[in-house]
Design a protein around this motif. Structure first.
Motif, PDB file in Angstrom:
ATOM      1  N   ARG A 135       0.866  -1.177   0.000  1.00 24.06           N
ATOM      2  CA  ARG A 135       0.000   0.000   0.000  1.00 24.06           C
ATOM      3  C   ARG A 135       0.908   1.234   0.000  1.00 24.06           C
ATOM      4  NH1 ARG A 135      -4.286  -1.187   4.785  1.00 24.06           N
ATOM      5  NH2 ARG A 135      -2.465  -2.063   5.840  1.00 24.06           N
ATOM      6  N   PRO A 136       1.111   1.839  -1.167  1.00 27.56           N
ATOM      7  CA  PRO A 136       2.143   2.880  -1.311  1.00 27.56           C
ATOM      8  C   PRO A 136       1.819   4.175  -0.574  1.00 27.56           C
ATOM      9  CG  PRO A 136       0.889   2.657  -3.335  1.00 27.56           C
ATOM     10  CD  PRO A 136       0.430   1.553  -2.430  1.00 27.56           C
ATOM     11  N   ALA A 137       1.967   4.136   0.733  1.00 28.99           N
ATOM     12  CA  ALA A 137       1.647   5.306   1.542  1.00 28.99           C
ATOM     13  C   ALA A 137       2.665   6.426   1.373  1.00 28.99           C
ATOM     14  CB  ALA A 137       1.539   4.904   3.013  1.00 28.99           C
ATOM     15  N   SER A 138       3.898   6.080   1.011  1.00 28.21           N
ATOM     16  CA  SER A 138       4.905   7.135   0.836  1.00 28.21           C
ATOM     17  C   SER A 138       4.488   8.088  -0.279  1.00 28.21           C
ATOM     18  CB  SER A 138       6.275   6.526   0.525  1.00 28.21           C
ATOM     19  OG  SER A 138       6.795   5.864   1.664  1.00 28.21           O
ATOM     20  N   ASN A 139       3.904   7.533  -1.345  1.00 26.30           N
ATOM     21  CA  ASN A 139       3.423   8.387  -2.433  1.00 26.30           C
ATOM     22  C   ASN A 139       2.286   9.283  -1.962  1.00 26.30           C
ATOM     23  OD1 ASN A 139       5.257   7.225  -4.172  1.00 26.30           O
ATOM     24  ND2 ASN A 139       3.784   5.762  -5.018  1.00 26.30           N
ATOM     25  N   ILE A 140       1.386   8.715  -1.177  1.00 23.79           N
ATOM     26  CA  ILE A 140       0.256   9.486  -0.666  1.00 23.79           C
ATOM     27  C   ILE A 140       0.744  10.567   0.294  1.00 23.79           C
ATOM     28  CG2 ILE A 140      -1.813   9.334   0.794  1.00 23.79           C
ATOM     29  CD1 ILE A 140      -2.275   6.564  -0.519  1.00 23.79           C
ATOM     30  N   LEU A 141       1.713  10.222   1.141  1.00 17.81           N
ATOM     31  CA  LEU A 141       2.294  11.202   2.058  1.00 17.81           C
ATOM     32  C   LEU A 141       2.892  12.375   1.279  1.00 17.81           C
ATOM     33  CD1 LEU A 141       3.329  12.145   4.842  1.00 17.81           C
ATOM     34  CD2 LEU A 141       5.293  10.606   4.524  1.00 17.81           C
TER      35      LEU A 141
END
Length: 351
Positions: free
Chosen positions: A324-330
């Protein structure tokens, strides 16, 4: 020709969808009681707007409002909607962090902005632009409708005066969900809690204070048990939105879906208009009721932010490892907030 075509369709047991008028019985669930604005927006804006939009379409909706934990407690709304116990609910990412993990991006990035409307609309827009945001709902059998629940700038409310951060050392402070991370580096002991329990648990000594926001602190009468209010500018937040059971939503005609979109937009506008006008009123009324309200110095704010763990980085990396690519969302969230004029005390995405 149209009559013959319709007769033929009926003979085959097929009815053109556009000609079928239907009344839908819809249960809406919220764990919080309707004293809270994000529940009132359902009754006062979402439902009447949907019903008004459906006039002339041949469709109608009857709503059963199940609030205050009648069928789902705080943080249980998504599961109730997923299971079909309710067609619509307040899917609260703050209290359902396992299933709606990426939606909690603002709660991992304090000290970014006190502009509640900007925070809420930014996260709402991420649902339009980032498929990974919508995947969190689809993986749990629900659909994002909208009507983001923005939370005004968080305050520290305590039963003791706070003249410096040293005053927090060893004190038990309650916070909701990921906001417990904000207490790292302060010396305080974080305790999980929510608005339905704060008053009694401060009164009985379970903890000494809470991280909370003015618009809920006033109706919850928290100033009676925690009369020292310190404005640290911890930031406005996104806490959830309305969601619908996926199978039910997919079965709806386009006209009904469009009416729900209009209802969500109306609820979002009403909610934030009402919230923004109420925050100053809430602080004034708590002051008049005997609360002591102080503004933290810039040095206190900077020290708190600097000493805090970068929970955002840890959160994002853990979710990245789960696919779940949270770094991109962050990064997307922080970039959008900076572009909108926010000046974060820390650039959580760049450290």
């Amino acid at each position: 020709m149209q009559f013959k075509a319709l007769t033929a369709a009926l003979a085959l047991g097929v009815m053109p969808a556009a000609t079928i008028a239907e009344t839908y019985n819809v249960t809406v669930a919220a764990g919080h009681p309707p004293v809270f604005r994000w529940v009132r927006m359902i009754s006062e804006q979402f439902i009447p707007t949907v019903q008004a939009e459906l006039e002339g379409t041949g469709h109608s909706m009857n709503f059963s409002e199940q609030f205050g934990g009648s069928i789902a407690g705080v943080g249980e709304e998504l599961e109730a909607v997923e299971a079909g116990l309710a067609e619509i609910g307040t899917c609260q990412s703050l209290f359902d962090p396992a299933k709606l993990a990426v939606q909690n991006v603002s709660y991992y990035t304090p000290f970014v902005s006190a502009d509640v409307r900007q925070v809420a609309t930014t996260v709402d827009a991420l649902h339009d632009d980032n498929a990974d945001m919508l995947r969190a709902y689809a993986d749990n059998g629900v659909v994002y409708i909208g009507a983001p629940i923005g939370i005004d700038d968080y305050l520290l409310m305590t039963n003791f005066p706070v003249d410096s951060l040293d005053d927090l050392d060893g004190r038990k402070i309650a916070a909701p969900g990921a906001a417990i991370n904000w207490l790292s580096g302060t010396g305080a002991v974080g305790v999980a809690g929510n608005l339905t329990t704060y008053y009694n648990e401060i009164k009985t000594g379970v903890y000494d204070g809470v991280l909370v926001f003015a618009s809920a602190a006033l109706p919850g009468k928290l100033y009676e048990v925690a009369p020292y209010i310190t404005k640290f500018g911890l930031g406005a937040q996104y806490a959830g939105s309305l969601c619908a059971n996926e199978a039910w939503y997919d079965s709806l005609p386009d006209a009904v879906k469009a009416a729900m979109d209009k209802g969500a937009d109306a609820a979002m506008a009403w909610y934030h208009d009402d919230l923004e006008s109420f925050v100053d009123i809430a602080l004034t009324q708590m002051d008049e009721a005997g609360a002591t309200i102080t503004e933290a110095t810039p040095e206190m704010r900077q020290t708190w932010a600097a000493n805090m763990d970068n929970a955002a980085k840890t959160w994002a990396e853990q979710l990245d490892a789960q696919g779940r690519p949270a770094s991109n969302i962050l990064s997307d969230y922080m970039d959008a907030m900076r572009a909108a004029g926010a000046t974060p005390l820390r650039d959580w995405d760049k450290e």
